[in-house]
Design a protein around this motif. Structure first.
Motif, mmCIF file in Angstrom:
data_model
loop_
_atom_site.group_PDB
_atom_site.id
_atom_site.type_symbol
_atom_site.label_atom_id
_atom_site.label_comp_id
_atom_site.label_asym_id
_atom_site.label_seq_id
_atom_site.Cartn_x
_atom_site.Cartn_y
_atom_site.Cartn_z
ATOM 1 N N MET A 4 0.521 -1.490 0.152
ATOM 2 C CA MET A 4 0.277 0.144 0.075
ATOM 3 C C MET A 4 0.499 1.302 0.008
ATOM 4 O O MET A 4 1.682 0.751 0.711
ATOM 5 N N HIS A 6 -6.187 1.669 -5.294
ATOM 6 C CA HIS A 6 -6.763 0.940 -5.998
ATOM 7 C C HIS A 6 -8.184 -0.382 -5.342
ATOM 8 O O HIS A 6 -8.792 -0.616 -6.200
ATOM 9 N N PRO A 24 -13.847 -1.963 -6.642
ATOM 10 C CA PRO A 24 -15.662 -1.896 -5.858
ATOM 11 C C PRO A 24 -16.203 -0.285 -6.708
ATOM 12 O O PRO A 24 -17.948 -0.205 -6.847
ATOM 13 N N HIS A 76 -4.073 -5.625 -14.733
ATOM 14 C CA HIS A 76 -4.616 -3.906 -14.022
ATOM 15 C C HIS A 76 -2.365 -4.690 -12.729
ATOM 16 O O HIS A 76 -1.527 -3.450 -12.876
ATOM 17 N N ILE A 86 0.981 -2.179 -13.849
ATOM 18 C CA ILE A 86 1.476 -1.327 -12.490
ATOM 19 C C ILE A 86 3.190 -2.354 -12.984
ATOM 20 O O ILE A 86 4.811 -1.422 -12.323
ATOM 21 N N ARG A 114 2.240 -4.330 -3.642
ATOM 22 C CA ARG A 114 2.277 -3.527 -2.650
ATOM 23 C C ARG A 114 1.097 -1.960 -3.376
ATOM 24 O O ARG A 114 0.632 -1.468 -2.236
ATOM 25 N N GLU A 115 1.877 -1.253 -3.978
ATOM 26 C CA GLU A 115 0.266 -0.495 -4.700
ATOM 27 C C GLU A 115 -0.937 -0.727 -5.150
ATOM 28 O O GLU A 115 -1.903 -0.222 -4.425
ATOM 29 N N PHE A 116 -1.034 -2.299 -5.561
ATOM 30 C CA PHE A 116 -2.724 -2.385 -5.251
ATOM 31 C C PHE A 116 -3.012 -3.006 -4.026
ATOM 32 O O PHE A 116 -3.948 -2.221 -4.554
ATOM 33 N N GLY A 117 -1.786 -3.580 -3.265
ATOM 34 C CA GLY A 117 -2.620 -3.760 -2.166
ATOM 35 C C GLY A 117 -3.117 -4.574 -1.567
ATOM 36 O O GLY A 117 -3.316 -5.671 -2.960
ATOM 37 N N VAL A 155 -9.969 -5.786 -2.086
ATOM 38 C CA VAL A 155 -10.544 -6.022 -3.924
ATOM 39 C C VAL A 155 -11.346 -7.030 -4.206
ATOM 40 O O VAL A 155 -12.817 -6.675 -4.001
ATOM 41 N N ASP A 206 -14.714 -6.282 -1.922
ATOM 42 C CA ASP A 206 -15.593 -5.639 -1.688
ATOM 43 C C ASP A 206 -16.142 -5.398 -3.319
ATOM 44 O O ASP A 206 -17.329 -5.307 -3.005
ATOM 45 N N SER A 207 -16.035 -5.561 -4.532
ATOM 46 C CA SER A 207 -16.289 -5.901 -5.575
ATOM 47 C C SER A 207 -17.603 -6.804 -5.874
ATOM 48 O O SER A 207 -17.987 -6.865 -6.023
#
Lengths: 118, 918
Positions: free
Chosen positions: A1, A50, A55, B24, B28, B48-51, B56, B59-60
């Motif tokens: 993150m 992201h 979502p 995605h 990156i 790391r960036e995507f999480g 995800v 939640d989606s």
């Protein structure tokens, strides 16, 4: 993150959906592009997570405000999922914009009052 | 698995999302690689960036609202899998729930049918039943000088009844401001109905002219009986019930207008009542309705029957009265309006000061549910049964709770594991709840089938071959709903408590737990856990049920082995009424005597006789005088034919019995029972004494003087649950009273029912218009009179066995679970040299302690509760030591048996294997 950045502002609840719609006003884009667009348009001030983008995209899809399609990426030998505004999405964006404007003005009024005026 | 249509779309969406996330991450990574990072570094950076990819995804997915349905499906599948894994325990829990739910629904459906259902007429709420109440009646000083019908009450609260003199009915019917209609009725007992030359017996009811208008019943065919039909001398018409029209006339339409003979009197069928209509008494259901005043012609055959003066006699109580309230009038207003004129009238009918001192007072009761004869007979037994099945449901629920508790405890590690890998707490709770709700639902659905089967079984049991059994119960969906809701609640409650508790598990310590001992549970053999408390409760409840079963079974066996004083085996009984078919005067006795001779000639008939009632159905008397003094009212009579005592095998103590020489014109004779001799003659010999019986025939005084020629041993007379009264046996054919309906008794070799066709043939040849009725064996008749007790004993035994089985399952489950949990500890003990017997003893001790605590709670409760059912018992006290001792013995031995299997399993534990689990 990504690390918390003091220059960057966390998005207010519910505004991401509007920003996504706004960024798609420029034309169809894929997820990665949407993230970058929002960052660029805000002069790197807004950070899009992201984890909340997908979502949000699914929410908009469900409302049928945007549509998605896998298409060939122009410069790569790969397909990406491109999102574009639907006419319902355009209407929604207009509504959100005017709502946002009223909210922003109202907040600005409150915040810009000098202390003695209160 | 294409079980649900949306699964395909959902899977496509899922795939798309995964592909996009993959894409995605790739984007990156490529960017970072372009910035000069190595592939591995770029990969890390991308992630790391995507999480968190899983979040995800989750939640989606949540956006589309898949999760609930999705997770529910998962939970359901998982629940089914666990149920399959614990097949025996699950089956027993579900089965006990099903039986509990089914039994409750079936019994309540009957309660509803008997106690709560309204008459099938329009606006039943405005119907009112009239009654009177008086202080305890002193003989000889009450305005009711004679009666036909029933009174009820006890020496303390006084007497209540629904029968009135006809003038009282006229008085009430005249006063119209409160009632829109007042109508009366009087049972006609059995009538000889001759349709096209075929004679048969039917149940009749005399009704006043306004009966059908008052009840607001529209006929299915023809017209109803009207006030014009109900006066002396009117052309005789009748109404028949819908089922009777189908049985005798081939349908309602063909019945209306038909000419028939009733007791040999020509009648015309005016109309047919609608289907489902059964009159005003759910217990009676008449076949034929006759205008009240037609009894003047119909009952000419009956020497004690209706006379014109009955309608004028102010002290003869015989008709029952109902009224329909005018709209807006309450029952209290009606009573306030009518009580004073009734009091005034009844005071005018009193002849002495004694009569004036205790006048009947008018009462009114809601008539929506009709008369309460069924309710009086069945309400107490039904409440007892309802309590018993309620207890069964409680025991079943305790079992389900126990099952869930044991399972939750066994799954502490599993749950801890699931929590540690990131399962949401609410998700785990939901999963456990799904299981318990599933369990309860399956039990509930099976319960519906059990209930339907139970209702059929109960109808059969209660009906017990009675042709006039009118009770009809439907599955009561409300109760079913309540019972299922109750089991669901149990499931949720006991599913939830351990579910929440188990999610509070300290993940680390629970994971470390081994089979040897769980922290905090190590000493639970001696500390009572919740599941042990439940087992103790089950044992206490089971004891109650067993005691109840014991009491009712002993009551039944007391009734069955009651000293009857006659031999009930191999006797055929049937009734004939020649008088209703037109036989009269001295000829009727000759007709009966001729039949008796012919019956005696049937091969394998050893003896035969006749009497005006079968012994256990008798209950008859006229005035009896000895030496000019009226005797006690408790004396009873039976008119018997020659050879009665020989046929019934009642031993004679002195003198002779009534025989063929005792004819009309010869010396009038009588036989007395031992008790009659003792109560009326004391130490004197009754032989040669004179007895006079007095009464009225066709309204005129009649009497007969008799000489006692014999003393018979006491034989049962009347219902089995009542004490045997002193009985005077008179010759049936020596004048007053003339024979009317008679019951023949045939003592035969072998099965009495073999004789039925021969008997039919003989009667048909003698007079085709005399129908045979109530053909049954003496044994069956006795069984029928104690049917309620038989049903009760059977049901209680079934319920008690059920309760015992369920409780033992609970006990077995709890002990097995404890053994499984302590395998390691037992292994250590055995490795250290504890003999196998020690291990068995240790476990059985636990079982016995639980049982004894359960008994300690159950015994006082059982003693208290048994007092409540004392009135339903026969030949014993409420706190019967045999019933209680038997119940305790059965319970203790079953408990030890249920505990022995797991105890034995524990003693077979191989220390090496048990310890290897460490």
């Amino acid at each position: 993150m990504p690390k918390p950045d003091s220059n960057r502002i966390a998005l207010m609840q519910g505004t991401l959906d509007m920003l996504v719609l706004r960024s798609l006003l420029l034309g169809p884009a894929h997820g990665h592009a949407i993230v970058k667009l929002i960052q660029q348009l805000s002069d790197e001030a807004l950070q899009v997570d992201h984890g909340s983008l997908y979502p949000a995209l699914n929410r908009l899809l469900k409302q049928r405000w945007i549509a998605a399609n896998w298409e060939q990426m122009p410069d790569k030998n790969r397909q990406a999922r491109y999102y574009r505004l639907t006419s319902a999405g355009r209407k929604q964006l207009t509504a959100e914009e005017s709502k946002w404007e009223r909210l922003a003005q109202a907040i600005a009024k409150v915040m810009k009052r000098r202390p003695e005026e209160v | 698995m294409k079980l649900w249509p949306w699964r395909g779309r959902r899977a496509a969406r899922e795939q798309e999302l995964n592909r996009e996330i993959e894409w995605h991450l790739n984007e990156i990574r490529e960017e970072r690689e372009a910035e000069g990072l190595s592939r591995r570094q770029a990969d890390h950076a991308a992630r790391r960036e995507f999480g968190n990819v899983a979040i995800v995804q989750e939640d989606s997915r949540a956006v589309w609202g898949w999760t609930m349905v999705d997770q529910f499906g998962q939970d359901l599948r998982y629940a089914f899998r666990t149920m399959k894994g614990n097949r025996l325990f699950t089956a027993l829990a579900v089965l006990s729930l099903a039986l509990g739910i089914g039994a409750n629904t079936a019994i309540y459906s009957f309660m509803d049918a008997i106690l709560l259902r309204a008459l099938p007429v329009s606006d039943p709420e405005s119907l009112v039943v009239l009654r009177w109440h008086a202080k305890p009646i002193q003989r000889g000083s009450f305005v009711m000088h004679a009666m036909s019908g029933s009174t009820f009450g006890d020496p303390k609260s006084g007497t209540t009844s629904g029968i009135f003199p006809f003038p009282a009915f006229e008085l009430i019917a005249k006063d119209t401001p409160v009632f829109s209609s007042v109508f009366a009725y009087h049972p006609a007992r059995e009538l000889n109905v001759n349709v096209n030359g075929q004679a048969d017996l039917a149940r009749g009811e005399y009704v006043s002219g306004d009966y059908f208008r008052g009840l607001a019943v529209a006929p299915a065919a023809g017209r109803p009986i009207s006030p014009d039909d109900d006066r002396a001398g009117a052309p005789p018409v009748a109404m028949v019930s819908f089922t009777y029209s189908q049985r005798r006339f081939g349908g309602a339409a063909s019945a209306a207008g038909q000419s028939i003979l009733i007791n040999n009197i020509p009648f015309v069928v005016a109309g047919v009542t609608p289907p489902g209509f059964f009159g005003v008494d759910p217990a009676a259901a008449p076949d034929v309705y006759l205008p009240m005043h037609s009894d003047l012609v119909v009952e000419t055959a009956n020497q004690f029957g209706a006379r014109g003066q009955n309608y004028l006699d102010q002290n003869y109580y015989w008709i029952e009265v109902m009224g329909r309230l005018r709209p807006g009038v309450s029952i209290l207003q009606a009573l306030a309006r009518l009580a004073p004129p009734f009091h005034h009238w009844v005071a005018s009918t009193a002849h002495t000061d004694g009569e004036r001192a205790n006048l009947p007072e008018l009462k009114m009761e809601p008539g929506a549910a009709g008369l309460d004869s069924l309710r009086r007979q069945y309400s107490k037994p039904l409440y007892v049964l309802m309590t018993l099945v309620g207890l069964i449901l409680a025991i079943a629920c305790a079992n389900v709770a126990n099952l869930l508790l044991a399972r939750a405890a066994a799954r502490r590690r599993e749950i801890a594991l699931r929590l540690s890998v990131g399962a949401g707490r609410s998700r785990v709770v939901r999963q456990l709840l799904t299981e318990s709700v599933l369990l309860a639902s399956v039990g509930g659905i099976l319960g519906i089938f059990v209930a339907m089967w139970g209702i059929r079984f109960l109808t059969l049991l209660l009906g017990n071959g009675k042709t006039n059994f009118t009770l009809h119960a439907d599955l009561n969906w409300h109760v079913l709903g309540v019972a299922i809701a109750l089991s669901l609640l149990t499931g949720v409650l006991f599913g939830l408590a351990p579910a929440i508790q188990s999610t509070r598990v300290n993940v680390i310590s629970a994971m470390k737990e081994t089979r040897t001992g769980e922290h905090g549970l190590r000493h639970s053999f001696w500390q009572f856990s919740l599941s042990q408390v439940l087992v103790v409760g089950q044992i206490a409840l089971s004891l109650l049920m067993l005691v109840a079963a014991g009491l009712f079974v002993r009551t039944l066996s007391n009734l069955q082995s009651a000293e009857l004083g006659f031999n009930r085996e191999n006797v055929l009984l049937f009734e004939l009424n020649a008088r209703q078919a037109g036989h009269k005067g001295p000829e009727i006795a000759a007709f009966y005597a001729d039949l008796l001779r012919k019956f005696r000639a049937i091969p394998d008939v050893r003896d035969a006789s006749l009497s005006n009632y079968a012994l256990v159905e008798a209950g008859w008397s006229v005035g009896i005088e000895i030496a000019g003094k009226e005797t006690d009212i408790g004396n009873r009579m039976l008119a018997v034919g020659p050879g009665f005592f020989r046929t019934m095998q009642i031993p004679m103590i002195a003198g002779r019995e009534i025989d063929e020489h005792d004819q009309l014109g010869a010396l009038s004779v009588a036989v007395v029972s031992e008790l009659f001799a003792r109560t009326n003659f004391g130490d004197q010999s009754p032989l040669g004494q004179h007895i006079t019986i007095k009464g009225r025939v066709n309204g005129h005084p009649a009497s007969r003087e008799m000489q006692v020629v014999g003393v018979a041993r006491n034989a049962w007379y009347g219902p089995l649950k009542q004490a045997v009264p002193p009985v005077l046996y008179i010759a049936y054919n020596q004048g007053f009273p003339e024979p009317g309906q008679m019951t023949y008794e045939l003592r035969v070799k072998g099965d009495p029912l073999r004789m039925v066709s021969a008997v039919r043939e003989i009667v048909h040849e003698s007079d085709a218009l005399v129908p045979l009725a109530n053909i049954k064996t003496q044994a069956a008749e006795i069984d029928q009179t104690i049917n309620q007790e038989i049903v009760f004993a059977e049901l209680c035994t079934d319920f008690a066995i059920l309760a015992l089985v369920i409780a033992c399952v609970g006990l077995y489950g709890t002990v097995s679970y404890n053994v499984a949990r302590r395998t390691g500890e037992i292994g250590v003990r055995m490795a250290l040299g504890a003999p196998r017997g020690n291990v068995v003893g240790m476990i059985l001790r636990q079982v016995i302690v639980m049982t004894i605590i359960g008994l300690a709670i159950g015994v006082p409760v059982a003693l208290g509760a048994s007092k409540l059912v004392e009135s339903l018992l026969f030949g014993m006290k409420a706190n019967d030591p045999w019933a209680l001792g038997g119940a305790i013995t059965i319970l203790l031995s079953s408990a030890v048996l249920a505990g022995y299997a797991p105890a034995r399993r524990a003693s077979r534990i191989d220390p090496m294997i048990a310890l290897r689990h460490e």
